[in-house]
Design a protein around this motif. Structure first.
Motif, PDB file in Angstrom:
ATOM      1  N   VAL A   9     -24.691  -1.197  -3.230  1.00  0.00           N
ATOM      2  CA  VAL A   9     -24.335   0.169  -2.905  1.00  0.00           C
ATOM      3  C   VAL A   9     -23.275   0.228  -1.874  1.00  0.00           C
ATOM      4  O   VAL A   9     -22.318   0.959  -1.968  1.00  0.00           O
ATOM      5  CB  VAL A   9     -25.674   1.226  -2.666  1.00  0.00           C
ATOM      6  N   LEU A  10     -23.661  -0.697  -0.661  1.00  0.00           N
ATOM      7  CA  LEU A  10     -22.467  -0.663   0.433  1.00  0.00           C
ATOM      8  C   LEU A  10     -21.070  -1.113  -0.066  1.00  0.00           C
ATOM      9  O   LEU A  10     -20.290  -0.279   0.384  1.00  0.00           O
ATOM     10  CB  LEU A  10     -23.233  -1.426   1.525  1.00  0.00           C
ATOM     11  N   ILE A  11     -21.104  -2.131  -0.870  1.00  0.00           N
ATOM     12  CA  ILE A  11     -19.882  -2.535  -1.473  1.00  0.00           C
ATOM     13  C   ILE A  11     -19.214  -1.514  -2.298  1.00  0.00           C
ATOM     14  O   ILE A  11     -17.973  -1.178  -2.091  1.00  0.00           O
ATOM     15  CB  ILE A  11     -20.034  -3.817  -2.284  1.00  0.00           C
ATOM     16  N   GLU A  12     -19.833  -0.717  -3.057  1.00  0.00           N
ATOM     17  CA  GLU A  12     -19.339   0.455  -3.830  1.00  0.00           C
ATOM     18  C   GLU A  12     -18.634   1.412  -2.883  1.00  0.00           C
ATOM     19  O   GLU A  12     -17.572   2.038  -3.216  1.00  0.00           O
ATOM     20  CB  GLU A  12     -20.261   0.896  -4.897  1.00  0.00           C
ATOM     21  N   ALA A  13     -19.772   1.667  -1.987  1.00  0.00           N
ATOM     22  CA  ALA A  13     -19.292   2.798  -1.040  1.00  0.00           C
ATOM     23  C   ALA A  13     -17.918   2.647  -0.166  1.00  0.00           C
ATOM     24  O   ALA A  13     -16.973   3.226  -0.144  1.00  0.00           O
ATOM     25  CB  ALA A  13     -20.222   3.117   0.111  1.00  0.00           C
ATOM     26  N   ILE A  14     -17.616   1.193   0.212  1.00  0.00           N
ATOM     27  CA  ILE A  14     -16.499   0.668   0.795  1.00  0.00           C
ATOM     28  C   ILE A  14     -15.305   0.866  -0.269  1.00  0.00           C
ATOM     29  O   ILE A  14     -14.113   1.073   0.192  1.00  0.00           O
ATOM     30  CB  ILE A  14     -16.899  -0.727   1.283  1.00  0.00           C
ATOM     31  N   LEU A  15     -15.300   0.218  -1.364  1.00  0.00           N
ATOM     32  CA  LEU A  15     -14.326   0.315  -2.397  1.00  0.00           C
ATOM     33  C   LEU A  15     -13.933   2.011  -2.608  1.00  0.00           C
ATOM     34  O   LEU A  15     -12.733   1.983  -2.497  1.00  0.00           O
ATOM     35  CB  LEU A  15     -14.884  -0.082  -3.410  1.00  0.00           C
ATOM     36  N   ILE A  16     -14.956   2.637  -2.751  1.00  0.00           N
ATOM     37  CA  ILE A  16     -14.463   4.123  -3.131  1.00  0.00           C
ATOM     38  C   ILE A  16     -13.715   4.485  -1.764  1.00  0.00           C
ATOM     39  O   ILE A  16     -12.978   5.449  -1.904  1.00  0.00           O
ATOM     40  CB  ILE A  16     -15.763   4.711  -3.566  1.00  0.00           C
ATOM     41  N   GLY A  17     -14.387   4.167  -0.686  1.00  0.00           N
ATOM     42  CA  GLY A  17     -13.701   4.663   0.615  1.00  0.00           C
ATOM     43  C   GLY A  17     -12.416   4.156   0.763  1.00  0.00           C
ATOM     44  O   GLY A  17     -11.433   5.074   1.100  1.00  0.00           O
ATOM     45  N   ILE A  18     -12.066   3.031   0.541  1.00  0.00           N
ATOM     46  CA  ILE A  18     -10.550   2.421   0.609  1.00  0.00           C
ATOM     47  C   ILE A  18      -9.862   3.192  -0.469  1.00  0.00           C
ATOM     48  O   ILE A  18      -8.705   3.470   0.062  1.00  0.00           O
ATOM     49  CB  ILE A  18     -10.713   0.920   0.492  1.00  0.00           C
ATOM     50  N   LEU A  19     -10.233   3.592  -1.703  1.00  0.00           N
ATOM     51  CA  LEU A  19      -9.334   3.989  -2.518  1.00  0.00           C
ATOM     52  C   LEU A  19      -9.179   5.392  -2.195  1.00  0.00           C
ATOM     53  O   LEU A  19      -7.847   5.970  -2.222  1.00  0.00           O
ATOM     54  CB  LEU A  19     -10.319   3.987  -4.067  1.00  0.00           C
ATOM     55  N   THR A  20     -10.095   6.324  -1.676  1.00  0.00           N
ATOM     56  CA  THR A  20      -9.955   7.571  -1.243  1.00  0.00           C
ATOM     57  C   THR A  20      -8.810   7.505  -0.085  1.00  0.00           C
ATOM     58  O   THR A  20      -7.898   8.374   0.208  1.00  0.00           O
ATOM     59  CB  THR A  20     -11.239   7.965  -1.023  1.00  0.00           C
ATOM     60  N   LEU A  21      -9.141   6.814   1.021  1.00  0.00           N
ATOM     61  CA  LEU A  21      -7.966   6.605   1.987  1.00  0.00           C
ATOM     62  C   LEU A  21      -6.661   6.487   1.521  1.00  0.00           C
ATOM     63  O   LEU A  21      -5.821   6.952   2.108  1.00  0.00           O
ATOM     64  CB  LEU A  21      -8.584   5.409   2.869  1.00  0.00           C
ATOM     65  N   LEU A  22      -6.741   5.545   0.472  1.00  0.00           N
ATOM     66  CA  LEU A  22      -5.171   5.120  -0.027  1.00  0.00           C
ATOM     67  C   LEU A  22      -4.401   6.476  -0.658  1.00  0.00           C
ATOM     68  O   LEU A  22      -3.398   6.817  -0.513  1.00  0.00           O
ATOM     69  CB  LEU A  22      -5.207   4.248  -1.088  1.00  0.00           C
ATOM     70  N   ILE A  23      -5.445   7.110  -1.600  1.00  0.00           N
ATOM     71  CA  ILE A  23      -4.940   8.363  -2.150  1.00  0.00           C
ATOM     72  C   ILE A  23      -4.609   9.449  -1.126  1.00  0.00           C
ATOM     73  O   ILE A  23      -3.707  10.172  -1.123  1.00  0.00           O
ATOM     74  CB  ILE A  23      -5.845   8.873  -3.291  1.00  0.00           C
ATOM     75  N   TYR A  24      -5.536   9.554  -0.340  1.00  0.00           N
ATOM     76  CA  TYR A  24      -5.357  10.580   0.879  1.00  0.00           C
ATOM     77  C   TYR A  24      -4.136  10.163   1.759  1.00  0.00           C
ATOM     78  O   TYR A  24      -3.313  11.317   1.973  1.00  0.00           O
ATOM     79  CB  TYR A  24      -6.754  10.558   1.836  1.00  0.00           C
ATOM     80  N   THR A  25      -3.685   9.008   1.903  1.00  0.00           N
ATOM     81  CA  THR A  25      -2.562   8.813   2.837  1.00  0.00           C
ATOM     82  C   THR A  25      -1.443   9.338   1.913  1.00  0.00           C
ATOM     83  O   THR A  25      -0.582   9.812   2.636  1.00  0.00           O
ATOM     84  CB  THR A  25      -2.540   7.394   3.126  1.00  0.00           C
ATOM     85  N   GLY A  26      -1.315   8.998   0.655  1.00  0.00           N
ATOM     86  CA  GLY A  26      -0.198   9.374  -0.221  1.00  0.00           C
ATOM     87  C   GLY A  26      -0.310  10.799  -0.266  1.00  0.00           C
ATOM     88  O   GLY A  26       0.975  11.666  -0.161  1.00  0.00           O
ATOM     89  N   VAL A  27      -1.512  11.716  -0.538  1.00  0.00           N
ATOM     90  CA  VAL A  27      -1.459  13.044  -0.667  1.00  0.00           C
ATOM     91  C   VAL A  27      -0.745  13.662   0.633  1.00  0.00           C
ATOM     92  O   VAL A  27      -0.160  14.768   0.521  1.00  0.00           O
ATOM     93  CB  VAL A  27      -2.859  13.440  -1.110  1.00  0.00           C
ATOM     94  N   THR A  28      -1.264  13.278   1.769  1.00  0.00           N
ATOM     95  CA  THR A  28      -1.007  14.064   3.171  1.00  0.00           C
ATOM     96  C   THR A  28       0.879  14.008   3.106  1.00  0.00           C
ATOM     97  O   THR A  28       1.179  14.909   4.121  1.00  0.00           O
ATOM     98  CB  THR A  28      -1.577  13.363   4.329  1.00  0.00           C
ATOM     99  N   LYS A  29       1.205  12.978   2.371  1.00  0.00           N
ATOM    100  CA  LYS A  29       2.979  13.260   2.738  1.00  0.00           C
ATOM    101  C   LYS A  29       3.321  14.369   2.324  1.00  0.00           C
ATOM    102  O   LYS A  29       4.518  14.700   2.504  1.00  0.00           O
ATOM    103  CB  LYS A  29       3.323  11.904   2.106  1.00  0.00           C
ATOM    104  N   PHE A  30       2.616  15.050   1.092  1.00  0.00           N
ATOM    105  CA  PHE A  30       3.185  16.178   0.578  1.00  0.00           C
ATOM    106  C   PHE A  30       2.256  17.470   0.853  1.00  0.00           C
ATOM    107  O   PHE A  30       2.860  18.600   0.943  1.00  0.00           O
ATOM    108  CB  PHE A  30       3.075  16.008  -1.030  1.00  0.00           C
TER     109      PHE A  30
END
Length: 67
Positions: A9-30
Motif C-alpha cells: 500500500v505504501l508503494i502504491e501511495a508513493i507512485l500515486i503521489g509522484i504521478l500527482t506531483l508531476l501532473i500538478y507541476t505541469g498544471v501550475t504552469k497554466f
C-alpha cells in the motif's frame, strides 16, 4: 476483505503521489490558484481511466478482487 501488506500500500501511495506531483507541476504552469489542485485530481483520475495502457482502474480492481 483480506488485509494487504502495508509495504504494498505504501508503494502504491508513493507512485500515486509522484504521478500527482508531476501532473500538478505541469498544471501550475497554466493555472495559478487552488483550481490547480482540482484539475490535477481530475487529470490523475482520467489518466487511470483512459490510459494508453487501457483502463488501469478496472484492471487494478480485477487484480485485487482476484487475490
Amino acid at each position: 476483505m483480506i488485509a494487504r501488506p502495508f509495504s504494498l500500500v505504501l508503494i502504491e501511495a508513493i507512485l500515486i503521489g509522484i504521478l500527482t506531483l508531476l501532473i500538478y507541476t505541469g498544471v501550475t504552469k497554466f493555472v495559478k490558484d487552488t483550481r490547480a489542485l482540482v484539475l490535477t485530481g481530475a487529470l490523475v483520475h482520467l489518466f487511470f481511466e483512459y490510459s494508453p495502457l487501457g483502463n488501469l482502474n478496472e484492471r487494478y480492481c480485477k487484480y485485487l478482487l482476484k487475490a
